[in-house]
Scaffold this motif. Structure first.
Motif, short mmCIF file in Angstrom:
data_model
loop_
_atom_site.label_atom_id
_atom_site.label_comp_id
_atom_site.label_asym_id
_atom_site.label_seq_id
_atom_site.Cartn_x
_atom_site.Cartn_y
_atom_site.Cartn_z
N SER A 148 16.09 -5.43 -0.79
CA SER A 148 16.66 -4.61 -1.86
C SER A 148 15.57 -3.78 -2.52
CB SER A 148 17.35 -5.48 -2.92
OG SER A 148 17.81 -4.67 -3.99
N LEU A 149 15.88 -2.51 -2.68
CA LEU A 149 14.98 -1.58 -3.36
C LEU A 149 15.74 -0.94 -4.51
CD1 LEU A 149 12.23 0.08 -3.33
CD2 LEU A 149 13.50 1.77 -1.97
N SER A 195 0.83 -1.21 0.00
CA SER A 195 0.00 0.00 0.00
C SER A 195 0.86 1.26 0.00
CB SER A 195 -0.93 0.01 1.22
OG SER A 195 -1.85 -1.05 1.16
N LEU A 196 1.95 1.23 0.78
CA LEU A 196 2.86 2.38 0.83
C LEU A 196 3.47 2.66 -0.54
CD1 LEU A 196 4.59 4.55 2.25
CD2 LEU A 196 6.24 2.72 2.79
N LEU A 197 4.02 1.61 -1.17
CA LEU A 197 4.67 1.79 -2.46
C LEU A 197 3.66 2.15 -3.56
CD1 LEU A 197 7.34 -1.06 -2.30
CD2 LEU A 197 7.58 1.36 -1.73
N SER A 198 2.48 1.58 -3.49
CA SER A 198 1.43 1.92 -4.45
C SER A 198 1.01 3.38 -4.29
CB SER A 198 0.21 1.01 -4.26
OG SER A 198 0.54 -0.34 -4.53
N TYR A 199 0.93 3.82 -3.04
CA TYR A 199 0.55 5.20 -2.73
C TYR A 199 1.60 6.17 -3.28
CZ TYR A 199 -0.13 9.32 0.31
OH TYR A 199 -0.30 10.59 0.80
N ILE A 248 11.89 6.02 2.02
CA ILE A 248 11.09 4.88 1.58
C ILE A 248 11.53 3.62 2.31
CG2 ILE A 248 10.44 3.41 -0.38
CD1 ILE A 248 10.82 5.81 -2.21
N MET A 249 12.86 3.43 2.43
CA MET A 249 13.38 2.25 3.11
C MET A 249 13.01 2.25 4.59
SD MET A 249 14.86 -0.10 1.36
CE MET A 249 15.90 -0.91 2.56
N ILE A 250 13.05 3.41 5.21
CA ILE A 250 12.65 3.51 6.62
C ILE A 250 11.19 3.09 6.77
CG2 ILE A 250 12.15 5.14 8.49
CD1 ILE A 250 14.68 6.65 7.62
N ASN A 273 11.46 10.63 -7.17
CA ASN A 273 10.85 11.91 -6.83
C ASN A 273 10.51 11.95 -5.34
OD1 ASN A 273 9.77 14.48 -7.29
ND2 ASN A 273 7.74 13.68 -7.74
N PHE A 274 11.23 11.11 -4.59
CA PHE A 274 11.04 11.03 -3.14
C PHE A 274 12.31 10.43 -2.56
CE2 PHE A 274 9.15 9.43 0.86
CZ PHE A 274 8.41 10.55 1.23
N ASN A 275 12.65 10.79 -1.35
CA ASN A 275 13.89 10.32 -0.76
C ASN A 275 13.89 8.81 -0.57
OD1 ASN A 275 15.68 9.66 1.74
ND2 ASN A 275 16.37 11.67 1.08
#
Length: 435
Positions: free
Chosen positions: A321-322, A27-31, A334-336, A328-330
């Motif tokens: 791994s990402l 949900s976070l990554l989709s958002y 995202i990893m945190i 367009n975002f830090n």
């Protein structure tokens, strides 16, 4: 029967909790993707088992080719860990050692008689970084550079400091290690990657590219968001990044690579311990990433507008791994978020509030600084702020809070005041006033 029912209920409950956790990560990554903050792919591996593996956004925006879990991305400086592993293999084969001097291979490079393999691995050579320290090479990253040309560049550089006295990150060090691997094995770097890493770790989508990006075989371009759409970033020539940053892979392969490395499939445990030796924040192409009391080992990478990170926590045999191809975002934020959700810690989703155009216009104008020899023009377009420094391309500013805007790919934060703003980047602050 009751005991079996209890065990089944407990197992189902644990499975449900895990699913909820991964659903929230999704949900976070989709958002973020929906709000044009992120395109890329994430893999989480517990031991040998992949528990999350999904891609978001596009591999090719113009052709409308969606990314999937098999999409392959450039990994930038994560390549250095592959290079370091192969050097450690050659040391185990007694073809060189950590104290072998650079003058055995390239005697004309300044201080070659003092620079060791250890120094190259730990970035302690004093050799100028051909990307970040050589403006001429940086302007020519889109054309082919031969090995001879690159060696000549390094020979012409004036040393920055005495070898072994300090750490200063330099891509030149790992290009030299790549050339040394080829010299000792009499095989190309690409061949060595296949025989020494890919086959041993059973990687499926990892290789050194032989040409330009080809989305028809599952490779991806990288993009920069211009405020209204994703724009493709021009490709570097592979001979520039080479053994310091040119490998193509997937998050699933990177987590498998780290698992194989720590499981003894690539080098001996004693060699791994040497790789983990951290000196001034850097090991032998391994860094430590703290998350609470946990310490992950891994590396980050950036090339074109690809951003990659892989980390491995040995205690839990957890690999993550990402790889980002639309930045367009830090990435660290995202990893945190991903790790916070994974470890069931509170993590509020970021808010992407819009500001009324009438309010944005108040920030527009041309600004100058007594501390920097450039001007910054701030303009409004389609309800978004754009900033453009003298002689550079415009970049979009994302609203963070109140009068604060950010440009995540460059780590820029701009805090506006009355006819002024403070620009923060890399721990430094610069004051600008409206003309």
């Amino acid at each position: 029967m009751k005991k079996l029912a209890l065990i089944f209920a407990l197992t189902y409950s644990l499975f449900t909790v895990a699913q909820d956790r991964f659903q929230k990560i999704d949900s976070l990554l989709s958002y973020l993707n929906k709000n044009d903050k992120f395109m890329g792919s994430l893999c989480i591996r517990e031991g040998e088992n992949v528990v999350f593996n999904k891609a978001y956004g596009f591999a090719d925006v113009d052709k409308n080719i969606a990314a999937d879990r098999m999409t392959k991305y450039k990994i930038g400086s994560v390549t250095k860990t592959f290079t370091a592993v192969m050097i450690m293999q050659l040391i185990e084969e007694k073809k060189l050692n950590l104290q072998t001097k650079l003058n055995r291979f390239y005697p004309k490079i300044p201080n070659a008689e003092k620079i060791t393999i250890y120094d190259l691995l730990h970035h302690r050579t004093g050799i100028v970084d051909y990307i970040n320290g050589d403006s001429i090479t940086a302007k020519n990253i889109y054309r082919f550079h031969s090995k001879e040309e690159m060696i000549q560049k390094m020979t012409d550089y004036k040393p920055l400091f005495e070898p072994g006295t300090k750490h200063e990150y330099s891509n030149s060090n790992y290009n030299l290690l790549g050339y040394i691997i080829e010299t000792l094995t009499k095989k190309s770097y690409a061949e060595n990657i296949q025989t020494r890493i890919v086959k041993k770790a059973n990687l499926l989508n990892t290789y050194f590219p032989q040409g330009k990006i080809d989305t028809s075989v599952g490779e991806s371009y990288s993009y920069l968001f211009n405020g209204t759409k994703w724009e493709k970033v021009e490709e570097w020539e592979n001979s520039i990044a080479y053994s310091a940053g040119a490998i193509i892979s997937t998050p699933a392969d990177l987590t498998r690579f780290m698992y194989a490395l720590f499981d003894g499939k690539l080098i001996k445990p004693s060699s791994l311990e040497q790789m983990k030796e951290i000196k001034e924040g850097y090991g032998k192409a391994l860094m430590q990433f703290p998350f609470g009391e946990r310490r992950f080992y891994g590396h980050t990478g950036g090339i074109e507008n690809f951003r990659a990170v892989v980390g491995y926590y040995p205690t839990e045999k957890l690999g993550i791994s990402l790889i980002v191809n639309g930045d367009n975002f830090n990435r660290n934020d995202i990893m945190i978020g991903i790790l916070s959700i994974y470890y069931k810690m509170p993590f509020p989703f970021p808010k992407f509030n819009k500001i009324e155009t009438s309010e944005l216009v108040k920030f527009t104008g041309t600004y100058s600084s007594k501390e920097l020899p450039l001007k910054m023009t701030v303009s409004e377009k389609n309800g978004e702020l754009l900033a453009q420094a003298t002689g550079q391309s415009a970049f979009p500013l994302t609203f963070k809070e109140e009068k604060t805007f950010i440009f995540a790919p460059a780590g820029i934060e701009m805090i506006f005041g009355e006819n002024s703003f403070v620009l923060k980047q890399s721990g430094m602050s610069f004051n600008f006033s409206k003309e």
